[in-house]
Design a protein around this motif. Structure first.
Motif, PDB file in Angstrom:
ATOM      1  N   THR A 179       0.652  -1.161   0.026  1.00 16.19           N
ATOM      2  CA  THR A 179      -0.059   0.100  -0.034  1.00 16.19           C
ATOM      3  C   THR A 179       0.919   1.125  -0.012  1.00 16.19           C
ATOM      4  N   CYS A 180       0.199   2.062  -0.310  1.00 17.02           N
ATOM      5  CA  CYS A 180       1.048   3.617  -0.542  1.00 17.02           C
ATOM      6  C   CYS A 180       0.186   4.987  -0.094  1.00 17.02           C
ATOM      7  N   PHE A 181       0.631   5.737   0.709  1.00 17.56           N
ATOM      8  CA  PHE A 181      -0.079   6.944   1.147  1.00 17.56           C
ATOM      9  C   PHE A 181       0.984   8.272   0.633  1.00 17.56           C
ATOM     10  N   ASP A 182       0.624   8.825  -0.395  1.00 14.38           N
ATOM     11  CA  ASP A 182       1.722  10.000  -0.719  1.00 14.38           C
ATOM     12  C   ASP A 182       1.828  10.794   0.487  1.00 14.38           C
ATOM     13  N   ALA A 183       0.844  11.181   1.318  1.00 15.13           N
ATOM     14  CA  ALA A 183       0.869  12.181   2.197  1.00 15.13           C
ATOM     15  C   ALA A 183       1.489  11.927   3.614  1.00 15.13           C
ATOM     16  N   VAL A 190       5.322  -0.681  -3.354  1.00 15.47           N
ATOM     17  CA  VAL A 190       4.093  -1.144  -3.659  1.00 15.47           C
ATOM     18  C   VAL A 190       4.039  -1.040  -4.966  1.00 15.47           C
ATOM     19  N   MET A 191       3.302  -2.026  -5.827  1.00 17.39           N
ATOM     20  CA  MET A 191       2.961  -2.142  -7.188  1.00 17.39           C
ATOM     21  C   MET A 191       2.433  -0.910  -7.666  1.00 17.39           C
ATOM     22  N   ASN A 192       2.579  -0.620  -9.180  1.00 21.97           N
ATOM     23  CA  ASN A 192       2.264   0.659  -9.909  1.00 21.97           C
ATOM     24  C   ASN A 192       0.857   0.159 -10.295  1.00 21.97           C
ATOM     25  N   LYS A 351       9.485   6.326  -1.242  1.00 24.55           N
ATOM     26  CA  LYS A 351       8.054   5.717  -1.739  1.00 24.55           C
ATOM     27  C   LYS A 351       8.718   4.773  -3.185  1.00 24.55           C
ATOM     28  N   ILE A 352       8.731   3.536  -3.215  1.00 23.94           N
ATOM     29  CA  ILE A 352       9.097   2.773  -4.170  1.00 23.94           C
ATOM     30  C   ILE A 352       7.890   2.217  -4.935  1.00 23.94           C
ATOM     31  N   VAL A 353       7.856   2.575  -5.920  1.00 22.46           N
ATOM     32  CA  VAL A 353       6.829   1.946  -6.950  1.00 22.46           C
ATOM     33  C   VAL A 353       7.286   1.109  -8.043  1.00 22.46           C
TER      34      VAL A 353
END
Length: 382
Positions: A179-183, A190-192, A351-353
């Motif tokens: 999961t990823c939360f930009d803020a 997380v996967m793209n 943040k690695i996508v």
């Protein structure tokens, strides 16, 4: 719940169940298994605090072990293992996306196996804990006091932003997976999701589909929302949209025909979409089985495309066209990032996508003539 240190160097050949030094105990695992009328693997899961068995079975096994003086290998019993050699993997389980038996689901099973493999190659030990999201913040602190780790890998699949933010403020050596939360100022791998959705849409558009439906999960997580957003963006770029009546909902953890979906197709008045984008492979497989129950053929009548590329995608007939998630790369990057945090301390968060790729199989083709509404044409009314 009993949490036991899993030494990555002693993981068995299946890559998941750890080996036990049974000879250290007068009462053996097979003895406990016979007394509890369960398998040895069930005893191992119970003693390790791993998911995969029911609460009553776990409690019965632990009680028998206690009554017969079985001395399990707890973290305190480990000698010569400094916190610098130990990382903690935490999975948050609850009904829905990540249930208690989540480790038996293909996506999570593959991801965990890769994480254990990457740890083993680096000589790291792995503490495996499962917690309910409601107790996450409190219990992580307690677990770290009981047995300190050098860093934490958190499976954040079904966590909200507030939960991740609270843990990130408490644990500085933390990498959040899936999961990823930009803020949020934290490390994520997380996967793209949006790229994968664009790849799926591109395939259906290239095949000539103009009326495309979406089959979404009845449990909402950040990954699914990002996939749907990316897919709709791709349709909009092609001058198309997904009509409200062409959006359906299925359970993401059931691999079978699902009656609500069947009923929705059978009773609809509008023509069916010629293709369906599904938010994950489990949903796609369920959609294929549900369409078959109505006498509809995939891809002749309806094309279906999934997301994740789990093993079952090549078992279903027809084999599923899907978006491949690089689970091994995600595991490698997460472990490497955590090792960097362990060596240098908290610094700039990243943040690695990880990009995805499309795997084209047999469940998609050019559209036939638009199908009529349910109850006529090739749709069975039974």
């Amino acid at each position: 719940m009993l949490f036991v240190l899993v030494e990555c160097s002693k993981i068995s050949s299946n890559g998941f169940i750890p080996a036990w030094r049974e000879s250290l105990n007068t009462v053996k695992i097979e003895d406990i298994a016979k007394m509890a009328n369960v398998s040895k693997s069930a005893v191992s899961l119970a003693m390790n605090g791993k998911p995969g068995i029911g609460k009553e079975t776990r409690a019965r096994i632990l009680q028998i072990a206690k009554e017969h003086g079985y001395a399990a290998r707890t973290p305190k019993a480990e000698k010569g293992r400094a916190p610098g050699n130990t990382i903690r993997f935490i999975a948050c389980t609850q009904a829905g996306i990540v249930p208690e038996h989540f480790s038996q689901q293909p996506f999570f099973m593959e991801l965990i196996q890769y994480i254990e493999e990457k740890c083993r190659k680096r000589g790291l030990s792995l503490l495996f804990n499962t917690l309910h999201p409601d107790e996450l913040e409190r219990r992580i602190g307690e677990l770290e006091q009981e047995h300190a780790s050098a860093g934490i890998l958190l499976l954040g699949t079904n966590l909200g932003g507030d939960q991740v933010r609270a843990i990130a403020a408490q644990q500085r050596r933390l990498v959040v997976l899936d999961t990823c939360f930009d803020a949020i100022e934290a490390n994520f791998v997380v996967m793209n999701n949006k790229l994968g959705a664009h790849q799926a849409a591109g395939q259906l558009l290239a095949d000539g589909h103009t009326r495309i439906g979406i089959v979404q999960s009845d449990e909402r997580i950040a990954n699914f929302s990002a996939r749907q957003e990316g897919f709709l963006q791709a349709l909009a770029a092609a001058g198309l949209d997904c009509a409200e009546e062409d959006r359906f909902t299925l359970s993401p953890t059931i691999v079978a025909a699902q009656e609500p979906f069947i009923a929705a197709l059978r009773t609809r008045r509008e023509p069916l979409p010629t293709a369906l984008f599904c938010e994950c492979d489990y949903i796609a497989i369920s959609a294929i089985k549900s369409l078959a129950a109505l006498g509809l053929r995939v891809p002749h009548d309806v094309s279906v495309i999934g997301f994740d590329n789990i093993h079952e995608s090549v078992v279903i007939t027809p084999e599923l066209t899907t978006v491949h998630v690089e689970k091994e790369a995600m595991a490698e990057l997460a472990v490497a990032k955590l090792i960097d945090l362990m060596a240098h301390g908290p610094g700039v968060t990243t943040k690695i996508v990880v990009d995805t790729r499309l795997v084209v199989r047999a469940s998609c083709s050019a559209p036939a003539a638009a199908l009529p509404a349910g109850g006529s044409g090739t749709v069975s009314a039974h």
